[in-house]
Write a protein that holds these residues in place. Structure first.
Motif, short mmCIF file in Angstrom:
data_model
loop_
_atom_site.label_atom_id
_atom_site.label_comp_id
_atom_site.label_asym_id
_atom_site.label_seq_id
_atom_site.Cartn_x
_atom_site.Cartn_y
_atom_site.Cartn_z
N HIS A 250 0.88 -1.03 0.09
CA HIS A 250 0.03 -0.06 0.01
C HIS A 250 1.00 1.30 0.01
O HIS A 250 2.07 1.21 0.65
CB HIS A 250 -0.90 -0.08 1.31
CG HIS A 250 -2.07 -0.86 1.07
ND1 HIS A 250 -3.19 -0.50 0.61
CD2 HIS A 250 -2.18 -2.39 1.58
CE1 HIS A 250 -4.03 -1.53 0.66
NE2 HIS A 250 -3.45 -2.73 1.30
N ILE A 251 0.61 2.28 -0.61
CA ILE A 251 1.44 3.74 -0.59
C ILE A 251 0.57 4.60 -0.34
O ILE A 251 -0.49 4.85 -0.28
CB ILE A 251 2.07 3.80 -2.22
CG1 ILE A 251 0.58 3.70 -3.10
CG2 ILE A 251 2.81 2.70 -2.41
CD1 ILE A 251 1.22 3.83 -4.64
N GLY A 252 1.23 5.78 0.24
CA GLY A 252 0.79 7.00 0.79
C GLY A 252 1.45 8.13 0.79
O GLY A 252 2.92 8.06 0.72
N LYS A 253 0.92 9.28 0.99
CA LYS A 253 1.69 10.50 1.03
C LYS A 253 2.70 10.63 2.24
O LYS A 253 2.05 10.34 3.21
CB LYS A 253 0.89 11.68 0.71
CG LYS A 253 1.70 13.16 0.54
CD LYS A 253 0.71 14.09 0.13
CE LYS A 253 -0.30 14.38 1.31
NZ LYS A 253 -1.09 15.75 1.12
N GLY A 254 3.95 10.99 2.20
CA GLY A 254 4.67 11.41 3.34
C GLY A 254 4.76 12.76 3.55
O GLY A 254 4.27 13.55 2.62
N PRO A 255 5.69 13.31 4.52
CA PRO A 255 5.64 14.60 5.06
C PRO A 255 6.14 15.43 3.93
O PRO A 255 7.12 15.08 3.14
CB PRO A 255 6.45 14.60 6.17
CG PRO A 255 6.26 13.00 6.70
CD PRO A 255 6.18 12.39 5.55
N VAL A 256 5.99 16.65 3.84
CA VAL A 256 6.63 17.72 2.89
C VAL A 256 7.50 18.46 3.99
O VAL A 256 7.17 18.87 5.02
CB VAL A 256 5.53 18.63 2.56
CG1 VAL A 256 6.19 19.75 1.78
CG2 VAL A 256 4.41 18.16 1.51
N LEU A 273 -0.84 3.86 7.56
CA LEU A 273 -0.82 5.01 6.62
C LEU A 273 -1.86 5.88 6.74
O LEU A 273 -2.97 5.36 6.26
CB LEU A 273 -0.51 4.50 5.03
CG LEU A 273 0.68 3.43 4.57
CD1 LEU A 273 0.42 3.09 3.08
CD2 LEU A 273 1.87 4.05 5.06
N ASP A 274 -1.63 7.20 6.90
CA ASP A 274 -2.63 8.04 7.21
C ASP A 274 -3.24 8.80 5.98
O ASP A 274 -4.36 8.92 5.67
CB ASP A 274 -2.02 9.20 8.09
CG ASP A 274 -1.68 8.55 9.37
OD1 ASP A 274 -2.35 7.91 10.05
OD2 ASP A 274 -0.75 9.18 9.91
N TYR A 275 -2.37 9.10 4.94
CA TYR A 275 -2.80 10.12 3.93
C TYR A 275 -2.85 9.30 2.49
O TYR A 275 -1.67 8.55 2.20
CB TYR A 275 -1.96 11.30 4.08
CG TYR A 275 -2.22 12.08 5.22
CD1 TYR A 275 -3.49 12.77 5.44
CD2 TYR A 275 -1.22 12.33 6.36
CE1 TYR A 275 -3.75 13.48 6.60
CE2 TYR A 275 -1.36 12.81 7.29
CZ TYR A 275 -2.63 13.61 7.41
OH TYR A 275 -2.81 14.34 8.79
N SER A 276 -3.51 9.50 1.76
CA SER A 276 -3.74 8.81 0.57
C SER A 276 -2.54 9.82 -0.44
O SER A 276 -2.27 10.80 -0.20
CB SER A 276 -5.13 9.03 -0.23
OG SER A 276 -6.25 8.40 0.37
#
Length: 402
Positions: A250-256, A273-276
């Motif tokens: 599964h994959i998600g967006k990491g911090p900026v 994983l918190d964010y899509s």
């Protein structure tokens, strides 16, 4: 012709030679001053970032010299991108794999964060002796970096690169830090299944080291990571994300941090994983040839071979199994377009995949799952499921029509 190891080294050629010379002189003379005075005498090769931690200039790549870390803060980047996304606070025994350990900042951040755990194991992997040696030469940005330095120094002495024990910090008894100075692709194949809570993936760039972002490399990650483990990397690249996806993650967006876009997080389970991913990123990965991953079938190819293989695969996929990535065509599906010139280009690409227009029934059918898009990930509604659904629908439209 350069060897793979020589080609994989990214630090500035001059400092690479100076560091090697410094440790050769240390071995020959057993004089600590060569190492102790190195930073002061060669400070111009180190770059002070915004949080006062130091990075190093790269060699010239595509007529451009960059630092190994963001100018926003080298050690801060380690905490923001590699530590904060992890869900390890409730675990008393933690194992971390640090790929492209470099100066040791990511491992040091982990030590700082998890020093109170019952057991902390870190396996650091870095192909370059000189890059690791630079970790001994820079001022420690945090106290935990002294522990990392000790582990690096011990391994450099073991491999006859260094000769003096100058780091007086000891590695705490609850920590095991191993340093592998070799091609990470070879290291990872020797590691045990289901053994890591987190993997840090921090190569210099995908164009410099596509071999460390390949589908086959990620399959090894899938083998060695625990079911609730997280892989963290700084890049938001489509081929990297699609590689994780095809490897079963599964994959998600990491911090900026220090960049315009967030990095990427991957896990065998969506629960951690918190964010899509952003909606347009999902669409491009699923439907466009830009989502073709890097491939390294035997985990032995050099970067040029891997890049050329992907270029050829993209060419073959375009208009056959994937929509052309030209002008970011897929993101205009279901959209009314006012720019007539751009619209013609987009619809020419779509027509080759049996999609009549941006607002045709085929377009809405392919993107139907995105009507339920959520920024947060759910068990049955997440980036992985939506991307796979769009891929399946595109295949049906191209091969069977509606």
């Amino acid at each position: 012709m350069m060897s793979y190891k020589e080609d994989a080294i990214v630090i500035n050629d001059t400092i690479f030679d100076l560091v090697n010379s410094c440790f050769e002189k240390e071995k020959d003379s057993l004089n600590k001053n060569f190492r102790c005075n190195f930073f002061k005498e060669n400070k111009e090769f180190f770059v002070k970032t915004d949080d006062d931690s130091y990075s190093i200039n790269s060699k010239e790549i595509n007529n451009k010299v960059e630092t190994l870390h963001t100018s926003s803060g080298a050690i801060s980047e380690s905490f923001e991108k590699f530590i904060k996304p992890l869900k390890l606070d409730d675990k008393e025994e933690i194992a971390i794999l640090d790929i492209c350990a470099g100066l040791g900042y990511n491992s040091s951040a982990a030590i700082s964060e998890y020093s109170d755990k019952k057991s902390l194991k870190i396996d650091m992997v870095e192909i370059s002796h000189a890059t690791l040696a630079c970790g001994l030469l820079v001022p420690s940005p945090i106290k935990a970096h002294d522990i990392t330095k000790k582990a690096i120094e011990k391994q450099l002495i073991k491999e006859n690169y260094a000769s003096l024990e100058l780091v007086d910090t000891e590695i705490p008894k609850n920590m095991e830090i191993n340093v592998f100075i070799e091609d990470a692709r070879q290291t990872v194949q020797k590691l045990e299944d289901n053994s890591y809570d987190a993997i840090f993936l921090d190569p210099f760039s995908q164009t410099m080291a596509p071999e460390l972002f390949s589908l086959e490399f990620f399959k090894e990650f899938k083998r060695v990571i625990k079911e609730d483990g997280i892989v963290a990397t700084y890049t938001s690249s489509a081929p990297v994300r699609s590689g994780f996806l095809e490897a079963g993650f599964h994959i998600g967006k990491g911090p900026v941090f220090g960049r315009k876009q967030g990095g990427t997080l991957a896990s065998p389970t969506v629960d951690v994983l918190d964010y899509s991913l952003p909606k347009n990123d999902e669409i491009r990965i699923a439907l466009s040839d830009v989502g073709i991953p890097f491939r390294d079938p035997n985990l032995t190819d050099n970067s040029d071979v891997i890049l050329e293989r992907r270029t050829e695969e993209r060419h073959l996929a375009r208009h056959n199994t994937k929509i052309s990535s030209a002008v970011k065509t897929p993101i205009f599906l279901t959209c009314e377009m006012e720019d007539e010139k751009l619209k013609r280009r987009v619809e020419r690409n779509l027509n080759k995949m049996n999609i009549l227009s941006t607002t045709s029934k085929e377009a809405f059918y392919i993107l139907e799952c995105e009507n339920n898009y959520l920024e947060t990930q759910e068990k049955d509604n997440n980036s992985r499921f939506r991307i796979l659904d769009m891929e399946k629908r595109l295949k049906k439209v191209k091969n069977e029509g509606l």
